[in-house]
Design a protein around this motif. Structure first.
Motif, PDB file in Angstrom:
ATOM      1  N   CYS A 178      -0.408  80.961  44.895  1.00  0.00           N
ATOM      2  CA  CYS A 178      -0.064  79.585  44.532  1.00  0.00           C
ATOM      3  C   CYS A 178      -0.725  79.272  43.200  1.00  0.00           C
ATOM      4  N   GLU A 179       0.059  78.828  42.245  1.00  0.00           N
ATOM      5  CA  GLU A 179      -0.464  78.698  40.883  1.00  0.00           C
ATOM      6  C   GLU A 179      -1.588  77.677  40.774  1.00  0.00           C
ATOM      7  N   ASP A 180      -1.362  76.479  41.262  1.00  0.00           N
ATOM      8  CA  ASP A 180      -2.340  75.401  41.116  1.00  0.00           C
ATOM      9  C   ASP A 180      -2.888  75.063  42.490  1.00  0.00           C
ATOM     10  N   ARG A 181      -4.022  75.652  42.841  1.00  0.00           N
ATOM     11  CA  ARG A 181      -4.539  75.512  44.202  1.00  0.00           C
ATOM     12  C   ARG A 181      -4.805  74.060  44.556  1.00  0.00           C
ATOM     13  N   GLU A 182      -5.095  73.242  43.548  1.00  0.00           N
ATOM     14  CA  GLU A 182      -5.326  71.827  43.822  1.00  0.00           C
ATOM     15  C   GLU A 182      -4.099  71.174  44.439  1.00  0.00           C
ATOM     16  N   ASP A 183      -2.921  71.734  44.156  1.00  0.00           N
ATOM     17  CA  ASP A 183      -1.674  71.081  44.531  1.00  0.00           C
ATOM     18  C   ASP A 183      -0.964  71.733  45.702  1.00  0.00           C
ATOM     19  N   CYS A 184      -1.521  72.821  46.250  1.00  0.00           N
ATOM     20  CA  CYS A 184      -0.834  73.540  47.313  1.00  0.00           C
ATOM     21  C   CYS A 184      -0.743  72.696  48.586  1.00  0.00           C
ATOM     22  N   GLU A 185       0.398  72.777  49.234  1.00  0.00           N
ATOM     23  CA  GLU A 185       0.638  72.038  50.473  1.00  0.00           C
ATOM     24  C   GLU A 185       0.805  73.031  51.615  1.00  0.00           C
ATOM     25  N   ASP A 186       0.252  72.706  52.771  1.00  0.00           N
ATOM     26  CA  ASP A 186       0.485  73.505  53.970  1.00  0.00           C
ATOM     27  C   ASP A 186       1.850  73.091  54.519  1.00  0.00           C
ATOM     28  N   TRP A 187       2.831  73.954  54.323  1.00  0.00           N
ATOM     29  CA  TRP A 187       4.215  73.590  54.592  1.00  0.00           C
ATOM     30  C   TRP A 187       4.477  73.348  56.071  1.00  0.00           C
ATOM     31  N   ALA A 188       3.926  74.204  56.929  1.00  0.00           N
ATOM     32  CA  ALA A 188       4.137  74.033  58.368  1.00  0.00           C
ATOM     33  C   ALA A 188       3.493  72.744  58.856  1.00  0.00           C
ATOM     34  N   GLU A 189       2.285  72.463  58.366  1.00  0.00           N
ATOM     35  CA  GLU A 189       1.591  71.239  58.764  1.00  0.00           C
ATOM     36  C   GLU A 189       2.365  70.007  58.311  1.00  0.00           C
ATOM     37  N   LEU A 190       2.916  70.061  57.100  1.00  0.00           N
ATOM     38  CA  LEU A 190       3.688  68.934  56.592  1.00  0.00           C
ATOM     39  C   LEU A 190       4.899  68.666  57.470  1.00  0.00           C
ATOM     40  N   GLY A 191       5.630  69.717  57.827  1.00  0.00           N
ATOM     41  CA  GLY A 191       6.804  69.532  58.678  1.00  0.00           C
ATOM     42  C   GLY A 191       6.462  68.930  60.021  1.00  0.00           C
ATOM     43  N   ASP A 192       5.374  69.387  60.621  1.00  0.00           N
ATOM     44  CA  ASP A 192       4.948  68.850  61.917  1.00  0.00           C
ATOM     45  C   ASP A 192       4.574  67.382  61.796  1.00  0.00           C
ATOM     46  N   LEU A 193       3.873  67.050  60.720  1.00  0.00           N
ATOM     47  CA  LEU A 193       3.434  65.665  60.521  1.00  0.00           C
ATOM     48  C   LEU A 193       4.628  64.732  60.371  1.00  0.00           C
ATOM     49  N   LEU A 194       5.608  65.133  59.580  1.00  0.00           N
ATOM     50  CA  LEU A 194       6.784  64.299  59.384  1.00  0.00           C
ATOM     51  C   LEU A 194       7.585  64.172  60.681  1.00  0.00           C
ATOM     52  N   ALA A 195       7.685  65.253  61.432  1.00  0.00           N
ATOM     53  CA  ALA A 195       8.465  65.226  62.673  1.00  0.00           C
ATOM     54  C   ALA A 195       7.882  64.270  63.703  1.00  0.00           C
ATOM     55  N   LEU A 221      -2.461  73.879  30.813  1.00  0.00           N
ATOM     56  CA  LEU A 221      -2.345  73.716  32.261  1.00  0.00           C
ATOM     57  C   LEU A 221      -3.713  73.619  32.905  1.00  0.00           C
ATOM     58  N   GLN A 222      -4.662  74.440  32.461  1.00  0.00           N
ATOM     59  CA  GLN A 222      -6.016  74.385  33.024  1.00  0.00           C
ATOM     60  C   GLN A 222      -6.676  73.036  32.741  1.00  0.00           C
ATOM     61  N   LEU A 223      -6.432  72.487  31.569  1.00  0.00           N
ATOM     62  CA  LEU A 223      -7.028  71.199  31.211  1.00  0.00           C
ATOM     63  C   LEU A 223      -6.358  70.035  31.938  1.00  0.00           C
ATOM     64  N   SER A 224      -5.207  70.292  32.561  1.00  0.00           N
ATOM     65  CA  SER A 224      -4.525  69.244  33.330  1.00  0.00           C
ATOM     66  C   SER A 224      -5.068  69.117  34.742  1.00  0.00           C
ATOM     67  N   LEU A 225      -5.918  70.065  35.174  1.00  0.00           N
ATOM     68  CA  LEU A 225      -6.438  70.065  36.533  1.00  0.00           C
ATOM     69  C   LEU A 225      -7.705  69.233  36.639  1.00  0.00           C
ATOM     70  N   ALA A 226      -7.845  68.519  37.756  1.00  0.00           N
ATOM     71  CA  ALA A 226      -9.051  67.704  37.951  1.00  0.00           C
ATOM     72  C   ALA A 226     -10.302  68.561  37.957  1.00  0.00           C
ATOM     73  N   SER A 227     -10.203  69.799  38.421  1.00  0.00           N
ATOM     74  CA  SER A 227     -11.369  70.660  38.530  1.00  0.00           C
ATOM     75  C   SER A 227     -11.752  71.331  37.220  1.00  0.00           C
ATOM     76  N   SER A 228     -10.884  71.266  36.203  1.00  0.00           N
ATOM     77  CA  SER A 228     -11.207  71.906  34.930  1.00  0.00           C
ATOM     78  C   SER A 228     -10.730  71.097  33.735  1.00  0.00           C
ATOM     79  N   GLY A 229     -10.586  69.787  33.905  1.00  0.00           N
ATOM     80  CA  GLY A 229     -10.203  68.930  32.794  1.00  0.00           C
ATOM     81  C   GLY A 229     -11.378  68.651  31.874  1.00  0.00           C
ATOM     82  N   PRO A 230     -11.133  67.989  30.762  1.00  0.00           N
ATOM     83  CA  PRO A 230     -12.199  67.688  29.810  1.00  0.00           C
ATOM     84  C   PRO A 230     -13.363  66.910  30.407  1.00  0.00           C
ATOM     85  N   ALA A 231     -13.120  66.058  31.405  1.00  0.00           N
ATOM     86  CA  ALA A 231     -14.214  65.295  32.015  1.00  0.00           C
ATOM     87  C   ALA A 231     -15.199  66.215  32.719  1.00  0.00           C
TER      88      ALA A 231
END
Length: 273
Positions: A178-195, A221-231
């Motif tokens: 998964c390219e941006d680990r900050e943004d990865c979603e657990d797909w099975a968990e999401l489906g169960d939650l919505l159901a 792209l790295q600078l766009s992440l909360a974990s590696s942005g300029p702040a």
């Protein structure tokens, strides 16, 4: 108080990959977007979804807790001549307090995993129109998929500047496909939650696409992440950029870095009665 996303806002708007065209086509078809609907872009960031949906809607309410993200979105809307967006500061806890009109479609892009999802789905039941619904779009990992070599170069530089835990996404489970680990979603968990929510009629879609980036785009792209942005990097930001460019070009002097990304979309509506 601003968040780490404040300094990342301009990089986020410029360097995060857009959502697949198939996703926008799905929304236009599924919700019959004909310019008369009201859309809520929740966790909007700089309006990555809201800006693209504005031409298909009567009005878009873009809601995000970070003022810098909203300011960047408003700038982009003005640049594109879009006047039917409202930029509101708030988060998932504020949905029922924003005095929104009845919403036909709520979209949430790469932010749902950061929200109090069960509570939000209950709150949205009182906000969405009877025939309305929501669409959650997320970055997904690709189990067993071959991975290019260059991301390991990025991770090595991140680790040197940020430490191992921060480089892996603030201690989140490493998902190497998964390219941006900050943004990865657990797909099975999401489906169960919505159901189990008021919007239990769920359909899911997935798309793979190949993305080619220049060295500057990989750095951005790295600078766009909360974990590696300029702040987070602070006065080491320039050194990080220089070192990452050097390492990438040493690994592959062609200066083009290819990756296959998987995007998932879950469209949820109330069950038919």
């Amino acid at each position: 108080m601003s968040t780490p996303f404040a300094s990342a806002a301009p990089y986020y708007a410029r360097y995060r990959p857009p959502y697949p065209r198939e996703f926008h086509a799905l929304l236009a078809d599924r919700f019959v977007l004909d310019g008369s609907q009201t859309v809520l872009d929740l966790g909007s960031g700089p309006g990555t979804l809201g800006l693209s949906l504005a031409p298909l809607a009567d009005h878009v309410y873009a809601v995000d807790p970070e003022p810098a993200m909203l300011a960047e979105g408003a700038r982009l809307a003005e640049e594109r001549g879009l006047t039917n967006l409202s930029w509101l500061r708030g988060d998932d806890a504020a949905v029922t307090r924003l005095c929104l009109p009845r919403i036909d479609l709520c979209v949430i892009g790469r932010a749902f995993h950061r929200m109090d999802r069960a509570r939000l789905l209950t709150d949205l039941d009182g906000v969405l129109a009877p025939r309305g619904g929501l669409a959650v779009v997320a970055s997904l990992h690709r189990p067993g998929a071959p991975r290019p070599a260059w991301p390991a170069v990025v991770e090595e530089v991140r680790a040197r500047f940020l430490g191992t835990a921060r480089a892996e996404g603030d201690g989140q489970e490493a998902r190497e496909d998964c390219e941006d680990r900050e943004d990865c979603e657990d797909w099975a968990e999401l489906g169960d939650l919505l159901a189990k929510s008021p919007f239990s009629r769920v359909e899911t879609h997935q798309w793979d696409r190949t993305v080619r980036r220049t060295v500057d785009e990989v750095v951005g792209l790295q600078l766009s992440l909360a974990s590696s942005g300029p702040a987070v990097l602070g006065d080491r930001t320039a050194a990080f950029e220089t070192e990452l460019r050097r390492a990438l070009l040493a690994h592959d002097p062609c200066g083009t870095y290819v990756r296959t990304l998987r995007t998932g979309a879950a469209v949820a509506t109330r069950p038919r009665r």
